[in-house]
Motif scaffolding. Structure first.
Motif, PDB file in Angstrom:
ATOM      1  N   ARG A  46      -6.545  -5.949   3.834  1.00  0.00           N
ATOM      2  CA  ARG A  46      -6.336  -4.504   4.033  1.00  0.00           C
ATOM      3  C   ARG A  46      -7.518  -4.039   3.395  1.00  0.00           C
ATOM      4  O   ARG A  46      -7.359  -3.883   1.628  1.00  0.00           O
ATOM      5  CB  ARG A  46      -5.777  -3.751   4.098  1.00  0.00           C
ATOM      6  CG  ARG A  46      -4.388  -4.574   4.735  1.00  0.00           C
ATOM      7  CD  ARG A  46      -3.038  -3.503   5.086  1.00  0.00           C
ATOM      8  NE  ARG A  46      -3.440  -1.740   4.928  1.00  0.00           N
ATOM      9  CZ  ARG A  46      -2.522  -1.129   5.733  1.00  0.00           C
ATOM     10  NH1 ARG A  46      -2.058  -1.924   6.667  1.00  0.00           N
ATOM     11  NH2 ARG A  46      -2.764  -0.062   6.146  1.00  0.00           N
ATOM     12  N   GLU A  47      -8.743  -2.841   3.806  1.00  0.00           N
ATOM     13  CA  GLU A  47      -9.599  -2.748   3.128  1.00  0.00           C
ATOM     14  C   GLU A  47      -8.679  -0.960   2.293  1.00  0.00           C
ATOM     15  O   GLU A  47      -9.305  -0.714   1.224  1.00  0.00           O
ATOM     16  CB  GLU A  47     -10.719  -1.938   4.230  1.00  0.00           C
ATOM     17  CG  GLU A  47     -11.631  -1.366   3.688  1.00  0.00           C
ATOM     18  CD  GLU A  47     -12.924  -0.638   4.538  1.00  0.00           C
ATOM     19  OE1 GLU A  47     -13.741  -0.387   3.571  1.00  0.00           O
ATOM     20  OE2 GLU A  47     -12.206  -0.664   5.782  1.00  0.00           O
ATOM     21  N   ASP A  48      -8.248  -0.820   3.396  1.00  0.00           N
ATOM     22  CA  ASP A  48      -8.031   0.594   2.307  1.00  0.00           C
ATOM     23  C   ASP A  48      -6.616   0.194   0.955  1.00  0.00           C
ATOM     24  O   ASP A  48      -7.003   0.525  -0.357  1.00  0.00           O
ATOM     25  CB  ASP A  48      -6.394   1.171   2.824  1.00  0.00           C
ATOM     26  CG  ASP A  48      -5.023   0.695   4.083  1.00  0.00           C
ATOM     27  OD1 ASP A  48      -5.566  -0.981   3.787  1.00  0.00           O
ATOM     28  OD2 ASP A  48      -5.035   0.750   4.811  1.00  0.00           O
ATOM     29  N   LEU A  49      -5.630  -1.273   0.541  1.00  0.00           N
ATOM     30  CA  LEU A  49      -5.684  -1.001   0.013  1.00  0.00           C
ATOM     31  C   LEU A  49      -6.691  -2.220  -0.979  1.00  0.00           C
ATOM     32  O   LEU A  49      -6.338  -2.656  -2.179  1.00  0.00           O
ATOM     33  CB  LEU A  49      -4.527  -2.600  -0.082  1.00  0.00           C
ATOM     34  CG  LEU A  49      -4.163  -3.972  -1.092  1.00  0.00           C
ATOM     35  CD1 LEU A  49      -2.708  -2.795  -1.913  1.00  0.00           C
ATOM     36  CD2 LEU A  49      -2.664  -4.373  -0.247  1.00  0.00           C
ATOM     37  N   TYR A  50      -7.021  -2.427  -1.237  1.00  0.00           N
ATOM     38  CA  TYR A  50      -8.503  -3.825  -1.930  1.00  0.00           C
ATOM     39  C   TYR A  50      -9.056  -2.205  -2.319  1.00  0.00           C
ATOM     40  O   TYR A  50      -8.608  -1.954  -3.671  1.00  0.00           O
ATOM     41  CB  TYR A  50      -9.261  -3.327  -0.570  1.00  0.00           C
ATOM     42  CG  TYR A  50     -10.640  -4.656  -1.462  1.00  0.00           C
ATOM     43  CD1 TYR A  50     -10.644  -5.149  -2.738  1.00  0.00           C
ATOM     44  CD2 TYR A  50     -12.237  -3.784  -0.423  1.00  0.00           C
ATOM     45  CE1 TYR A  50     -12.230  -5.099  -3.357  1.00  0.00           C
ATOM     46  CE2 TYR A  50     -13.555  -4.196  -1.914  1.00  0.00           C
ATOM     47  CZ  TYR A  50     -12.960  -4.850  -2.932  1.00  0.00           C
ATOM     48  OH  TYR A  50     -14.012  -5.300  -3.830  1.00  0.00           O
ATOM     49  N   TYR A  51      -9.583  -0.916  -1.763  1.00  0.00           N
ATOM     50  CA  TYR A  51      -9.661   0.692  -2.743  1.00  0.00           C
ATOM     51  C   TYR A  51      -8.587   0.700  -3.477  1.00  0.00           C
ATOM     52  O   TYR A  51      -9.283   1.598  -4.747  1.00  0.00           O
ATOM     53  CB  TYR A  51     -10.589   1.009  -2.187  1.00  0.00           C
ATOM     54  CG  TYR A  51     -11.917   0.554  -1.130  1.00  0.00           C
ATOM     55  CD1 TYR A  51     -12.738   0.474  -1.506  1.00  0.00           C
ATOM     56  CD2 TYR A  51     -11.693   0.569   0.114  1.00  0.00           C
ATOM     57  CE1 TYR A  51     -13.797  -0.298  -1.591  1.00  0.00           C
ATOM     58  CE2 TYR A  51     -13.866  -0.096   0.803  1.00  0.00           C
ATOM     59  CZ  TYR A  51     -14.602   0.079  -0.478  1.00  0.00           C
ATOM     60  OH  TYR A  51     -15.398  -0.758   0.288  1.00  0.00           O
ATOM     61  N   ARG A  52      -7.042   0.448  -3.082  1.00  0.00           N
ATOM     62  CA  ARG A  52      -6.368   1.099  -4.079  1.00  0.00           C
ATOM     63  C   ARG A  52      -6.715   0.151  -5.517  1.00  0.00           C
ATOM     64  O   ARG A  52      -5.812   0.782  -6.193  1.00  0.00           O
ATOM     65  CB  ARG A  52      -5.146   0.943  -3.170  1.00  0.00           C
ATOM     66  CG  ARG A  52      -4.218   1.454  -3.751  1.00  0.00           C
ATOM     67  CD  ARG A  52      -3.857   3.035  -4.605  1.00  0.00           C
ATOM     68  NE  ARG A  52      -3.920   3.841  -2.776  1.00  0.00           N
ATOM     69  CZ  ARG A  52      -3.765   5.288  -3.259  1.00  0.00           C
ATOM     70  NH1 ARG A  52      -3.784   5.383  -4.806  1.00  0.00           N
ATOM     71  NH2 ARG A  52      -3.413   5.964  -2.055  1.00  0.00           N
ATOM     72  N   GLN A  89       1.035   4.250  -3.044  1.00  0.00           N
ATOM     73  CA  GLN A  89       0.919   5.682  -2.434  1.00  0.00           C
ATOM     74  C   GLN A  89       1.724   6.574  -3.199  1.00  0.00           C
ATOM     75  O   GLN A  89       1.891   7.754  -3.495  1.00  0.00           O
ATOM     76  CB  GLN A  89       0.340   6.050  -1.207  1.00  0.00           C
ATOM     77  CG  GLN A  89      -0.970   5.129  -0.223  1.00  0.00           C
ATOM     78  CD  GLN A  89      -1.140   4.960   0.925  1.00  0.00           C
ATOM     79  OE1 GLN A  89      -0.636   4.774   1.606  1.00  0.00           O
ATOM     80  NE2 GLN A  89      -2.057   5.119   1.613  1.00  0.00           N
ATOM     81  N   VAL A 143     -12.273  -8.489   3.672  1.00  0.00           N
ATOM     82  CA  VAL A 143     -11.540  -7.452   4.096  1.00  0.00           C
ATOM     83  C   VAL A 143     -12.736  -7.126   5.128  1.00  0.00           C
ATOM     84  O   VAL A 143     -12.365  -7.087   6.099  1.00  0.00           O
ATOM     85  CB  VAL A 143     -12.206  -5.956   2.913  1.00  0.00           C
ATOM     86  CG1 VAL A 143     -12.839  -5.137   4.481  1.00  0.00           C
ATOM     87  CG2 VAL A 143     -11.109  -5.882   2.124  1.00  0.00           C
ATOM     88  N   LEU A 175       0.930  -1.105  -0.412  1.00  0.00           N
ATOM     89  CA  LEU A 175      -0.008   0.073   0.403  1.00  0.00           C
ATOM     90  C   LEU A 175       1.210   1.626  -0.407  1.00  0.00           C
ATOM     91  O   LEU A 175       0.597   2.093  -0.496  1.00  0.00           O
ATOM     92  CB  LEU A 175      -0.942   0.285   1.412  1.00  0.00           C
ATOM     93  CG  LEU A 175      -1.961   1.234   1.487  1.00  0.00           C
ATOM     94  CD1 LEU A 175      -2.716   1.546   0.422  1.00  0.00           C
ATOM     95  CD2 LEU A 175      -2.796   0.746   2.731  1.00  0.00           C
ATOM     96  N   ARG A 176       1.824   1.558   0.140  1.00  0.00           N
ATOM     97  CA  ARG A 176       2.909   2.473   1.032  1.00  0.00           C
ATOM     98  C   ARG A 176       3.259   2.717  -0.283  1.00  0.00           C
ATOM     99  O   ARG A 176       3.386   3.989  -0.792  1.00  0.00           O
ATOM    100  CB  ARG A 176       3.703   2.158   1.561  1.00  0.00           C
ATOM    101  CG  ARG A 176       3.545   2.614   2.970  1.00  0.00           C
ATOM    102  CD  ARG A 176       4.891   2.580   4.270  1.00  0.00           C
ATOM    103  NE  ARG A 176       5.614   1.643   4.117  1.00  0.00           N
ATOM    104  CZ  ARG A 176       5.100   0.231   5.070  1.00  0.00           C
ATOM    105  NH1 ARG A 176       3.512   0.071   5.340  1.00  0.00           N
ATOM    106  NH2 ARG A 176       5.530  -0.893   5.440  1.00  0.00           N
TER     107      ARG A 176
END
Length: 651
Positions: free
Chosen positions: A495-501, A458, A489, A454-455
């Motif tokens: 990870r939810e944030d990775l899913y939407y990414r 981003q 999720v 994710l990082r």
């Protein structure tokens, strides 16, 4: 016991006066490992009176530590609970740290015997040398050896009331994964828990190996009575014979500590008849004697992930990939180009949206069962864009050992770990620069790695392991999974944030059994598998069976079946039911019919068909093993071993 404690404390106090007050290295008063740790601790600017252990911990940091080390805790917790049951009456608390010396799990009782342990071993607390100076976990991490540190042997005054025994834990790649520790209040007596700790640490390492999804697991030792215990050497092998991982006992028995496992395979490690690995892989050999390449004799046990002949393996290829998450290995350059025919099952509007999103650098997420053509669609998107001239780099997120996955993704610098390539090596993220990175089976990515991915997405940059230089990430992302990420999720496994990414645009590939164009696709794949050679038609009965079969492995499995059928039917006018593997008869309950027209019964006749397939492939390819292996859809090493086995048996 009082005199024993007094004598011990007097001896350690003399050592501390020599070291801390007079600046001399004490000799014969405390272990050398403790002296070395005192010197390192002082060199890092620590003072004995510092208050470092009971400082507050960031809740955000705790959540990150817990997520990153979830798998380590899963493997360690069963052994920690056994230790607590065995040692609790002695007042021992059981602790596990990660490779950075951070507490990831602690088990201890209540009452005065465990006073302050809840604060010292709070989840997320760093207890390595850099944080609290000399301690059992800190010394074990630095020296990579079991160690005992008692009372005033600790560097800081605030923890000198404790005794601790610590043993390092190594992952399947031989890299340091963490430490298993037992701590209690010091009574001056000897610490005798190092042996059960070492056995528990070996059991944790074996659990890590079991999680690799190996095709064959081998346990071995000089002594047969130690087979099946945490003290045996254990190696995990891929179907090709390549080493996926080994525990510390195996590395010691085979003297692999300095060499690592890069390029290691069964044939290189063991001097055995060529049929040994093949028989073990098929489940026909479960125990025996092996000789190391250096001439050492070991008793061995074998545990195959699946049992069956080469023919059965061919028919089960896609189903196996679904269970183990490992598609057949093939160099990137040898992978077939995307064929529009295999993405016809996608709704045209969804395909157009995916193409447009990909052109605008919006991530594409492909959902579909194993074998439905997710990588084919990813290549289709890549080759239809301006990125077609750049690299297409595919990586299976479920097939890499946890200890290797970060170096595979991000690369590593020279000296980052033992056994690494001199000068370091780039990772997949670096190799994909200017092209496309395909993250297959992303739903199986370890949770601890999801945060780093994710990082990277981003910040669009990353560093190699052991390095500090930022490397720009310049590739387009296509991800794929056969799992429901929404469910993962919801249960906290993704990870939810990775899913939407990664879910910029989602495309679903239908299963082969759901496609209306099955018959046309069958013909296209048959012609493709035939290539420039003859393409005999299917008999009506064979066609009916293929169309009625449920195809759990989808297009990939159908391709394997047609390739085998063409091989068995070489020189014949039609492909009949006798040329089809036993899988396609499962739904009908019909027996498999051999080429001569007789019904096969038992393993012997199935073996005959297997031998016929190998012989036919070799004859068709003029004895070229590489071509025959491609024809059969197996690795060249697998076919070599099969041929040696046939020669040895006189078949």
């Amino acid at each position: 016991m009082g005199e024993l404690l007094a004598a011990f404390e007097a001896r350690v106090q003399r050592a501390r006066r020599d070291f801390f007050d007079e600046g001399r290295v004490p000799t014969g008063l405390v272990p050398d490992a403790v002296i070395r740790s005192w010197e390192r601790s002082r060199g890092q600017g620590l003072a004995a009176a510092d208050r470092r252990v009971f400082s507050p911990i960031s809740r955000q940091q705790v959540a990150w530590i817990e997520e990153r080390n979830r798998r380590l805790v899963e493997h360690a917790l069963p052994e920690m609970e056994k230790l607590r049951a065995a040692l609790s009456r002695g007042g021992w608390g059981i602790v596990c740290t990660d490779a950075d010396g951070v507490v990831v799990k602690a088990l201890y009782g209540t009452g005065s015997a465990y006073r302050d342990m809840d604060r010292i071993f709070e989840l997320g607390r760093p207890i390595g040398e850099a944080s609290i100076g000399t301690s059992g976990p800190g010394c074990a991490l630095v020296d990579r050896q079991p160690v005992v540190v008692r009372a005033a042997e600790h560097f800081l005054d605030e923890i000198r009331g404790f005794s601790c025994a610590s043993v390092p834990i190594f992952d399947p790649a031989g890299e340091l994964a963490g430490v298993l520790d037992a701590t209690r209040y010091c009574n001056g007596g000897p610490v005798t828990v190092l042996e059960p700790l070492a056995i528990a640490a070996r059991a944790v390492e074996n659990r890590m190996l079991a999680g690799l999804g190996a095709a064959l697991t081998m346990g071995f030792h000089y002594r047969p009575d130690l087979l099946g215990t945490p003290l045996e050497g254990v190696i995990a092998f891929a179907e090709t014979g390549q080493v996926l991982g080994a525990n510390g006992a195996a590395r010691q028995l085979l003297e692999l500590a300095a060499e690592g496992q890069a390029g290691m395979d069964f044939e290189r490690l063991f001097d055995c008849p060529p049929e040994t690995f093949v028989q073990a892989l098929s489940g026909r050999l479960t125990q025996g004697v092996v000789w190391s390449d250096g001439g050492l004799r070991f008793e061995a046990r074998f545990e195959a992930a699946r049992k069956g002949s080469l023919l059965a393996c061919l028919g089960e290829a896609a189903r196996t990939a679904q269970r183990a998450g490992t598609p057949p290995a093939m160099p990137a350059a040898a992978l077939p180009a995307a064929e529009p025919s295999e993405v016809d099952g996608v709704a045209e509007r969804a395909l157009q949206v995916a193409r447009r999103a990909f052109q605008r650098d919006i991530p594409v997420l492909i959902n579909g069962e194993t074998g439905t053509g997710k990588e084919v669609l990813a290549r289709h998107l890549h080759e239809g864009s301006e990125r077609a001239g750049g690299p297409f780099v595919a990586i299976n997120c479920s097939s890499l050992p946890a200890g290797l996955i970060e170096s595979e993704f991000f690369g590593y610098e020279d000296g980052a770990f033992t056994g690494g390539r001199r000068g370091g090596a780039p990772g997949k993220f670096e190799l994909a620069r200017g092209g496309t990175l395909f993250l297959d089976e992303i739903g199986d990515m370890p949770l601890e790695l999801q945060g780093r991915l994710l990082r990277v997405l981003q910040e669009r940059s990353f560093t190699r392991l052991g390095g500090a230089r930022l490397i720009a990430f310049e590739a387009r992302i296509v991800a794929a999974t056969h799992r429901s990420l929404d469910e993962l999720v919801a249960t906290g496994r993704f990870r939810e944030d990775l899913y939407y990414r990664i879910k910029g645009v989602r495309v679903s590939l239908p299963a082969l059994r759901e496609r209306a164009d099955r018959e046309a696709l069958l013909e296209r794949l048959l012609r493709r598998e035939a290539g420039d050679g003859p393409c005999p038609p299917l008999t009506p009965e064979a066609r009916k069976l293929l169309l009625a079969y449920r195809w759990p492995g989808n297009i990939r499995q159908l391709g394997h079946v047609l390739r085998l059928a063409l091989t068995l039917a070489d020189g014949e006018a039609q492909i009949g039911v006798q040329h089809l593997p036993e899988d396609v008869f499962e739904d009908t309950g019909r027996p498999l019919v051999a080429a001569g027209g007789s019904t096969q019964e038992g393993a012997g006749s199935l073996r005959d068909v297997e031998l016929d397939a190998v012989r036919a492939a070799m004859e068709k390819c003029g004895g070229n093993v590489s071509a025959a292996a491609r024809c059969l859809g197996v690795a060249r090493a697998t076919l070599y071993r099969k041929l040696r086995l046939l020669e040895a048996s006189g078949a």
